[in-house]
Motif scaffolding. Structure first.
Motif, PDB file in Angstrom:
ATOM      1  N   UNK A 274       0.812  -1.218   0.000  1.00  0.00           N
ATOM      2  CA  UNK A 274       0.000   0.000   0.000  1.00  0.00           C
ATOM      3  C   UNK A 274       0.846   1.269   0.000  1.00  0.00           C
ATOM      4  N   UNK A 275       2.181   1.127   0.025  1.00  0.00           N
ATOM      5  CA  UNK A 275       3.053   2.294  -0.038  1.00  0.00           C
ATOM      6  C   UNK A 275       3.096   3.091   1.247  1.00  0.00           C
ATOM      7  N   UNK A 276       3.005   2.393   2.413  1.00  0.00           N
ATOM      8  CA  UNK A 276       3.011   3.067   3.711  1.00  0.00           C
ATOM      9  C   UNK A 276       4.223   2.588   4.515  1.00  0.00           C
ATOM     10  N   UNK A 277       4.939   3.508   5.141  1.00  0.00           N
ATOM     11  CA  UNK A 277       6.131   3.173   5.917  1.00  0.00           C
ATOM     12  C   UNK A 277       5.756   2.965   7.386  1.00  0.00           C
ATOM     13  N   UNK A 278       5.871   1.718   7.872  1.00  0.00           N
ATOM     14  CA  UNK A 278       5.606   1.431   9.288  1.00  0.00           C
ATOM     15  C   UNK A 278       6.818   0.764   9.936  1.00  0.00           C
ATOM     16  N   UNK A 279       8.015   1.066   9.411  1.00  0.00           N
ATOM     17  CA  UNK A 279       9.230   0.422   9.902  1.00  0.00           C
ATOM     18  C   UNK A 279       9.454   0.647  11.393  1.00  0.00           C
ATOM     19  N   UNK A 280       9.187   1.852  11.893  1.00  0.00           N
ATOM     20  CA  UNK A 280       9.411   2.122  13.311  1.00  0.00           C
ATOM     21  C   UNK A 280       8.506   1.252  14.182  1.00  0.00           C
ATOM     22  N   UNK A 281       7.263   1.093  13.776  1.00  0.00           N
ATOM     23  CA  UNK A 281       6.327   0.264  14.527  1.00  0.00           C
ATOM     24  C   UNK A 281       6.753  -1.197  14.507  1.00  0.00           C
ATOM     25  N   UNK A 282       7.183  -1.697  13.351  1.00  0.00           N
ATOM     26  CA  UNK A 282       7.621  -3.080  13.243  1.00  0.00           C
ATOM     27  C   UNK A 282       8.888  -3.328  14.060  1.00  0.00           C
ATOM     28  N   UNK A 283       9.800  -2.363  14.047  1.00  0.00           N
ATOM     29  CA  UNK A 283      11.034  -2.505  14.832  1.00  0.00           C
ATOM     30  C   UNK A 283      10.724  -2.570  16.320  1.00  0.00           C
ATOM     31  N   UNK A 284       9.813  -1.739  16.785  1.00  0.00           N
ATOM     32  CA  UNK A 284       9.430  -1.741  18.202  1.00  0.00           C
ATOM     33  C   UNK A 284       8.812  -3.068  18.599  1.00  0.00           C
ATOM     34  N   UNK A 285       8.042  -3.666  17.689  1.00  0.00           N
ATOM     35  CA  UNK A 285       7.362  -4.922  17.992  1.00  0.00           C
ATOM     36  C   UNK A 285       8.326  -6.092  18.121  1.00  0.00           C
ATOM     37  N   UNK A 286       9.539  -5.956  17.607  1.00  0.00           N
ATOM     38  CA  UNK A 286      10.510  -7.045  17.681  1.00  0.00           C
ATOM     39  C   UNK A 286      11.498  -6.878  18.836  1.00  0.00           C
TER      40      UNK A 286
END
Length: 302
Positions: A274-286
């Motif tokens: 969908x062309x959305x950047x959620x890298x910070x959220x994914x990094x926090x979840x790991x």
């Protein structure tokens, strides 16, 4: 649509419906249900208790026997549920959904509605919706938040994405096992919202388990710390789930890891699509004691 694949709900304001227990409307719709597992079976039980005529396909013979005893019509062929007015699918992931939904939708009549409780990539539901629309069938994505116990109590939370008329009909049905319904927007937006929620829940779970580990080092029993968190600012839904599970932190982490890993993988793929950047959220979840796999950088579509 805005940028490639971007979902928009500008034309449909979000609505939140609180349903009083026992207050759902009875409907004349015939219900078809596929995926009567740990989550799906109590959903069917609630539908039957509410008086809905329900045809079920289940793989396990013991589940088929229980639901037949409860009043369901049981079919040995998945496609047979496609004869219903509203078909509900509650399967694990996108691959299972595509496998069961395609032949069922091909059998459904114009004016019927296909409902998916699967948490997956919005792209999958949008593709199914495009194929269904050619047959005059509406598709509603209906990911949920809650446990089998919530379903048995009729207290599930369900997010709904789809056309107004279809969502209106679905609300009257899922109200048999849900007390709170969120109308998010057009088809696909409920899944997008659920994926954000799931990534946030994974992050909260990780940080809560890390806090419990720190508590052990300080001599604080897990039960005492979780009891404290239930009444203080550091608490969360994730902490409540851990407390209610009755498991120690390590066992709980092992039990939920499979599901959190799947949710994060789907969220990453969907965000990229969908062309959305959620890298910070994914990094926090790991960040935490549960191994949820190595992060895979998002590759933005051109």
């Amino acid at each position: 649509m805005g940028r490639r694949g971007r979902l928009t709900s500008a034309h449909l304001p979000p609505r939140r419906t609180q349903i009083a227990l026992g207050g759902h409307r009875m409907a004349d719709n015939r219900i078809g249900f596929i995926g009567a597992g740990k989550i799906g079976e109590p959903m069917v039980e609630r539908l039957l208790t509410a008086g809905h005529q329900t045809t079920v396909h289940a793989r396990r013979p013991e589940v088929r026997a229980r639901l037949a005893d409860a009043g369901a019509a049981v079919t040995g062929t998945a496609d047979d549920v496609g004869d219903a007015d509203i078909v509900i699918a509650c399967v694990f992931d996108d691959s299972q959904l595509a496998e069961v939904a395609t032949p069922i939708i091909a059998r459904m009549s114009a004016g019927s509605v296909f409902v998916s409780h699967t948490t997956g990539n919005p792209r999958t539901i949008l593709d199914l919706s495009a194929a269904a629309r050619r047959r005059g069938v509406a598709v509603v994505d209906a990911p949920f938040s809650g446990t089998p116990e919530d379903i048995r109590k009729g207290k599930l939370t369900v997010l709904l994405g789809g056309e107004d008329d279809a969502v209106d009909r679905v609300e009257a049905i899922v109200g048999a096992y849900a007390s709170t319904l969120h109308r998010i927007g057009p088809t696909g937006t409920a899944l997008a919202a659920k994926l954000i929620n799931n990534a946030l829940f994974a992050a909260c779970t990780q940080i809560t388990l890390s806090a419990l580990a720190a508590g052990r080092e300080l001599g604080i029993p897990q039960a005492a710390l979780l009891d404290l968190l239930a009444d203080t600012s550091g608490g969360s839904t994730a902490a409540g789930y851990i407390a209610r599970s009755g498991h120690d932190a390590e066992t709980y982490g092992r039990r939920v890891g499979r599901y959190l890993t799947k949710d994060l993988d789907v969220a990453r793929i969907a965000a990229t699509d969908l062309g959305v950047d959620i890298e910070d959220l994914l990094a926090a979840a790991r960040l935490g004691p549960i191994d949820l796999g190595e992060p895979t950088p998002q590759v933005r579509s051109s």
